[in-house]
Design an enzyme around this catalytic site. Structure first.
Site, PDB file in Angstrom:
ATOM      1  N   LYS A 201      -3.934   4.641   6.583  1.00 30.91           N
ATOM      2  CA  LYS A 201      -2.854   4.384   6.969  1.00 30.91           C
ATOM      3  C   LYS A 201      -2.014   5.724   7.655  1.00 30.91           C
ATOM      4  O   LYS A 201      -2.826   6.413   7.679  1.00 30.91           O
ATOM      5  CB  LYS A 201      -1.775   4.583   5.611  1.00 30.91           C
ATOM      6  N   ARG A 211      11.919   1.660   8.171  1.00 33.03           N
ATOM      7  CA  ARG A 211      11.908   3.148   7.282  1.00 33.03           C
ATOM      8  C   ARG A 211      14.320   2.923   7.618  1.00 33.03           C
ATOM      9  O   ARG A 211      14.316   3.239   6.822  1.00 33.03           O
ATOM     10  CB  ARG A 211      11.927   4.467   7.973  1.00 33.03           C
ATOM     11  N   LYS A 223       5.145  12.267   9.163  1.00 30.52           N
ATOM     12  CA  LYS A 223       3.528  12.618   8.554  1.00 30.52           C
ATOM     13  C   LYS A 223       2.627  12.937   8.843  1.00 30.52           C
ATOM     14  O   LYS A 223       1.412  12.326   8.188  1.00 30.52           O
ATOM     15  CB  LYS A 223       4.292  10.566   8.319  1.00 30.52           C
ATOM     16  N   GLU A 239     -12.178   7.835   4.473  1.00 31.31           N
ATOM     17  CA  GLU A 239     -11.474   7.373   3.473  1.00 31.31           C
ATOM     18  C   GLU A 239     -11.200   6.274   2.432  1.00 31.31           C
ATOM     19  O   GLU A 239     -11.165   6.818   1.353  1.00 31.31           O
ATOM     20  CB  GLU A 239      -9.768   6.977   4.265  1.00 31.31           C
ATOM     21  N   LYS A 254      -3.573  -0.098   7.357  1.00 31.09           N
ATOM     22  CA  LYS A 254      -2.646  -0.565   8.059  1.00 31.09           C
ATOM     23  C   LYS A 254      -1.824   1.030   9.454  1.00 31.09           C
ATOM     24  O   LYS A 254      -2.294   1.617   9.574  1.00 31.09           O
ATOM     25  CB  LYS A 254      -1.562   0.179   6.869  1.00 31.09           C
ATOM     26  N   SER A 280       6.340  -3.710   9.186  1.00 34.53           N
ATOM     27  CA  SER A 280       7.991  -4.024   9.868  1.00 34.53           C
ATOM     28  C   SER A 280       8.031  -3.562  11.743  1.00 34.53           C
ATOM     29  O   SER A 280       8.077  -4.926  12.245  1.00 34.53           O
ATOM     30  CB  SER A 280       8.342  -3.130   9.706  1.00 34.53           C
ATOM     31  N   TYR A 319       5.672 -10.108   6.564  1.00 33.42           N
ATOM     32  CA  TYR A 319       7.466 -10.718   6.385  1.00 33.42           C
ATOM     33  C   TYR A 319       6.962 -12.144   6.735  1.00 33.42           C
ATOM     34  O   TYR A 319       8.260 -12.297   6.701  1.00 33.42           O
ATOM     35  CB  TYR A 319       7.750  -9.702   7.186  1.00 33.42           C
TER      36      TYR A 319
HETATM   37  C1  PBG Z   1       5.771   4.240   2.681  1.00 27.47           C
HETATM   38  C2  PBG Z   1       5.658   3.201   3.790  1.00 27.47           C
HETATM   39  C3  PBG Z   1       5.622   2.848   4.234  1.00 27.47           C
HETATM   40  C4  PBG Z   1       5.373   1.899   4.805  1.00 27.47           C
HETATM   41  C5  PBG Z   1       4.920   0.798   3.763  1.00 27.47           C
HETATM   42  N1  PBG Z   1       4.599   2.133   2.420  1.00 27.47           N
HETATM   43  C6  PBG Z   1       6.674   3.381   5.783  1.00 27.47           C
HETATM   44  C7  PBG Z   1       5.616   5.181   6.006  1.00 27.47           C
HETATM   45  O1  PBG Z   1       4.768   5.423   5.379  1.00 27.47           O
HETATM   46  O2  PBG Z   1       6.826   5.869   6.669  1.00 27.47           O
HETATM   47  C8  PBG Z   1       5.337   1.212   6.339  1.00 27.47           C
HETATM   48  C9  PBG Z   1       5.728  -0.805   5.881  1.00 27.47           C
HETATM   49  C10 PBG Z   1       5.496  -1.578   7.278  1.00 27.47           C
HETATM   50  O3  PBG Z   1       6.454  -0.882   8.325  1.00 27.47           O
HETATM   51  O4  PBG Z   1       6.168  -2.564   7.394  1.00 27.47           O
HETATM   52  N2  PBG Z   1       4.816   5.155   2.085  1.00 27.47           N
END
Ligand code: PBG
Length: 328
Positions: A201, A211, A223, A239, A254, A280, A319
């Site tokens: 990720k 968010r 992050k 990973e 992702k 998203s 989505y």
């Molecule tokens: C957080 C998490 C995130 C997403 C899924 N789980 C956001 C982040 O890491 O800040 C993002 C999913 C998306 O953007 O559709 N654990």
């Protein structure tokens, strides 16, 4: 006027000349059972709140979510992934609402599995929707600490498994959490609960709309000490190999579209089922592009999702699952 033909012995257009020929020779398929539909669940009754940064996506209370998901099942989308929307007053620095007995996650999980026992319910395991600072881990002196966070992720996973989740999906990127979760699940008798690891990720600007949806943006810093640097590919392979060794049943990459090369590389490295998350920002880019009138959104979803499958993803979190399934 009949011109002399060029001397081309191999004409690839022969294979594209009709819909039937294209269908026969198509290398990649996209079907409703490839999709995992992410849902945002909130407290209350009869609620369906639009998310301004994600046109067409809503936060649902448990009752409306169950009704909405029925239409997915009818389209043969039986996999869903649950995220909890937590009001600010329930957030604290430890994210303790995440593993509290009787919390929203537990009630939503039970309700969905009761209504749709044949569904495949995944529960997101991470603290960020529950912490007041919006980070995925405990914070000590400005640092996200690993090992104590893993203990909390284990508690959250046990809660989800007890409530009936088929899959727990840790998305936090702490080290060692897959093994810890597997051991705890097995010790408590949940040997059939699968682990989908968000194995690679990346720290991405494409999570912005998500968010907003959960009001979970980090209140300080970023992050990057736990999510991966988009500049790195070999690290993603490490990973994924590590999570596989720790006992992950399924792997996830992702975001999807910025990491098609990673999907292809991981596909070549592992025999585990592999997924990708059209996040998203990827979704909303297409939605807002269509709103401005410069692209056809359904065609753009079909194209991007097919490309993600072609890269090597077995399943895709998106989505747009319902919208695309209606087309298929
Ligand atoms: C957080 C998490 C995130 C997403 C899924 N789980 C956001 C982040 O890491 O800040 C993002 C999913 C998306 O953007 O559709 N654990």
């Amino acid at each position: 006027m009949q011109e002399k033909n060029m001397e081309i012995s191999t004409r690839l257009r022969r294979l594209r000349q009709s819909a039937a020929m294209r269908a026969l020779t198509r290398e990649t398929d996209l079907l409703p059972h490839h999709f995992v539909a992410p849902f945002f669940v909130m407290e209350g009754k009869g609620k369906k709140e639009p998310i301004p940064s994600m046109p067409g996506v809503f936060r649902y209370s448990i009752d409306t979510l169950v009704r909405e998901f029925e239409s997915y099942m009818k389209l043969s989308i039986s996999a869903l992934n649950l995220f909890c929307y937590v009001p600010n007053e329930k957030k604290d620095p430890q994210g303790s609402e995440a593993w509290r007995r009787g919390n929203l996650l537990e009630r939503a999980t039970k309700a969905i599995k009761k209504e749709f026992p044949e569904s495949l319910l995944m529960v997101d395991i991470a603290l960020d929707p529950f912490t007041s600072h919006g980070h995925d881990g405990l914070v000590e002196r400005g640092t996200i600490i690993n090992d104590k966070t893993v203990e909390l992720l284990v508690k959250m996973s046990l809660l989800a498994a007890r409530a009936g989740a088929d899959v727990v999906a840790p998305s936090d990127m702490m080290d060692g959490r897959v093994r810890a979760i597997r051991q705890a699940l097995d010790k408590s008798g949940f040997t059939d609960t699968a682990i989908l690891s968000y194995a690679a990720k990346y720290a991405s600007s494409f999570y912005g709309p998500f968010r907003d949806a959960l009001s979970s943006a980090p209140s300080f810093g970023d992050k990057k000490t736990y999510q991966m640097d988009p500049a790195n590919a070999r690290e993603a392979l490490r990973e994924c190999a590590l999570d596989e060794e720790e006992g992950a049943d399924l792997l996830l990459i992702k975001p999807a579209l910025t990491n098609l090369d990673i999907i292809a590389k991981v596909r070549a490295q592992t025999n585990l089922p592999l997924g990708a998350y059209q996040v998203s920002g990827e979704y909303s880019m297409i939605k807002f592009g269509a709103e401005k009138g410069f692209l056809n959104e359904t065609a753009a979803f079909y194209e991007t999702l097919t490309a993600i499958r072609r890269a090597g993803a077995d399943f895709i979190f998106t989505y747009a699952a319902k919208q695309v399934a209606e087309l298929l």
